[in-house]
Design a protein around this motif. Structure first.
Motif, PDB file in Angstrom:
ATOM      1  N   ARG A   5      56.386 103.267  53.014  1.00  0.00           N
ATOM      2  CA  ARG A   5      55.363 102.362  53.467  1.00  0.00           C
ATOM      3  C   ARG A   5      56.143 101.142  53.039  1.00  0.00           C
ATOM      4  O   ARG A   5      56.070  99.969  53.718  1.00  0.00           O
ATOM      5  N   ALA A   6      57.025 101.127  51.970  1.00  0.00           N
ATOM      6  CA  ALA A   6      57.771  99.971  51.508  1.00  0.00           C
ATOM      7  C   ALA A   6      59.054  99.537  52.463  1.00  0.00           C
ATOM      8  O   ALA A   6      59.294  98.349  52.467  1.00  0.00           O
ATOM      9  N   ILE A   7      59.590 100.543  53.013  1.00  0.00           N
ATOM     10  CA  ILE A   7      60.796 100.222  53.566  1.00  0.00           C
ATOM     11  C   ILE A   7      60.384 100.058  55.272  1.00  0.00           C
ATOM     12  O   ILE A   7      61.196  99.442  55.845  1.00  0.00           O
ATOM     13  N   ILE A   8      59.385 100.261  55.651  1.00  0.00           N
ATOM     14  CA  ILE A   8      59.081  99.808  56.718  1.00  0.00           C
ATOM     15  C   ILE A   8      58.944  98.454  57.473  1.00  0.00           C
ATOM     16  O   ILE A   8      59.348  98.234  58.432  1.00  0.00           O
ATOM     17  N   VAL A   9      58.644  97.771  56.412  1.00  0.00           N
ATOM     18  CA  VAL A   9      58.799  96.167  56.709  1.00  0.00           C
ATOM     19  C   VAL A   9      60.436  95.584  56.540  1.00  0.00           C
ATOM     20  O   VAL A   9      60.362  94.478  56.468  1.00  0.00           O
ATOM     21  N   GLU A  10      61.323  96.621  56.453  1.00  0.00           N
ATOM     22  CA  GLU A  10      62.695  96.190  56.194  1.00  0.00           C
ATOM     23  C   GLU A  10      62.794  94.960  55.200  1.00  0.00           C
ATOM     24  O   GLU A  10      63.380  94.008  55.576  1.00  0.00           O
ATOM     25  N   PRO A  11      62.698  95.411  53.863  1.00  0.00           N
ATOM     26  CA  PRO A  11      62.847  94.306  52.914  1.00  0.00           C
ATOM     27  C   PRO A  11      64.189  94.230  52.360  1.00  0.00           C
ATOM     28  O   PRO A  11      65.056  95.070  52.771  1.00  0.00           O
ATOM     29  N   ASP A  12      64.633  93.087  51.980  1.00  0.00           N
ATOM     30  CA  ASP A  12      66.136  93.113  51.572  1.00  0.00           C
ATOM     31  C   ASP A  12      66.319  93.642  50.070  1.00  0.00           C
ATOM     32  O   ASP A  12      67.294  93.829  49.575  1.00  0.00           O
ATOM     33  N   VAL A  13      65.043  93.638  49.241  1.00  0.00           N
ATOM     34  CA  VAL A  13      65.021  94.101  47.961  1.00  0.00           C
ATOM     35  C   VAL A  13      63.754  94.963  47.945  1.00  0.00           C
ATOM     36  O   VAL A  13      62.894  94.720  48.318  1.00  0.00           O
ATOM     37  N   LEU A  14      64.172  96.166  47.174  1.00  0.00           N
ATOM     38  CA  LEU A  14      63.034  97.185  46.962  1.00  0.00           C
ATOM     39  C   LEU A  14      63.128  97.486  45.129  1.00  0.00           C
ATOM     40  O   LEU A  14      63.926  97.687  44.739  1.00  0.00           O
ATOM     41  N   LEU A  15      61.954  97.125  44.816  1.00  0.00           N
ATOM     42  CA  LEU A  15      61.359  97.288  43.407  1.00  0.00           C
ATOM     43  C   LEU A  15      61.177  98.786  43.145  1.00  0.00           C
ATOM     44  O   LEU A  15      59.916  99.016  43.603  1.00  0.00           O
ATOM     45  N   CYS A  16      61.699  99.475  42.274  1.00  0.00           N
ATOM     46  CA  CYS A  16      61.482 100.793  41.994  1.00  0.00           C
ATOM     47  C   CYS A  16      61.169 100.741  40.573  1.00  0.00           C
ATOM     48  O   CYS A  16      62.047 100.845  39.613  1.00  0.00           O
ATOM     49  N   ASP A  17      59.914 100.869  40.213  1.00  0.00           N
ATOM     50  CA  ASP A  17      59.422 100.965  38.615  1.00  0.00           C
ATOM     51  C   ASP A  17      58.978 102.401  38.344  1.00  0.00           C
ATOM     52  O   ASP A  17      57.884 102.660  38.863  1.00  0.00           O
ATOM     53  N   GLU A  18      59.761 103.119  37.714  1.00  0.00           N
ATOM     54  CA  GLU A  18      59.771 104.461  37.100  1.00  0.00           C
ATOM     55  C   GLU A  18      59.079 105.362  38.275  1.00  0.00           C
ATOM     56  O   GLU A  18      58.086 106.078  38.279  1.00  0.00           O
ATOM     57  N   VAL A  19      60.171 105.144  39.345  1.00  0.00           N
ATOM     58  CA  VAL A  19      59.714 106.015  40.622  1.00  0.00           C
ATOM     59  C   VAL A  19      59.897 107.729  40.408  1.00  0.00           C
ATOM     60  O   VAL A  19      59.304 108.511  41.038  1.00  0.00           O
TER      61      VAL A  19
END
Length: 92
Positions: A5-19
């Motif tokens: 769901r996070a990458i479907i919008v094609e972000p430039d930056v992805l925040l991964c907090d304790e994934v």
């Protein structure tokens, strides 16, 4: 899956907090491999915040160690020092 769901919008930056928190080692490895592949294939920047020092070398090309909101160490993961075990590493 939240990552999809996070990458479907094609972000430039992805925040991964304790994934990788509370995941067994094999699942952790799969998540880390997926993130590394996404960085390469999608030209995606990832800010990876973790307390798990074991995953720091696997995910980041740059490590910033924070203590009480201040940077106390910065550099490539191979120079990251384990002397800061009480600090919070954030890879990106």
């Amino acid at each position: 899956m939240p990552l999809a769901r996070a990458i479907i919008v094609e972000p430039d930056v992805l925040l991964c907090d304790e994934v990788t928190l509370a995941l067994d080692v094999s699942v952790q490895a799969n998540v880390l491999e997926t993130l590394v592949r996404l960085v390469k294939e999608c030209n995606l920047a990832v800010l990876f915040a973790t307390h798990d020092l074991g995953v720091v070398p696997a995910i980041g090309d740059r490590v910033v160690v924070l203590k009480r909101g201040s940077i106390v160490e910065e550099g490539p993961p191979e120079t990251y020092s384990l002397r800061h075990r009480t600090h919070i590493p954030a890879s990106f």
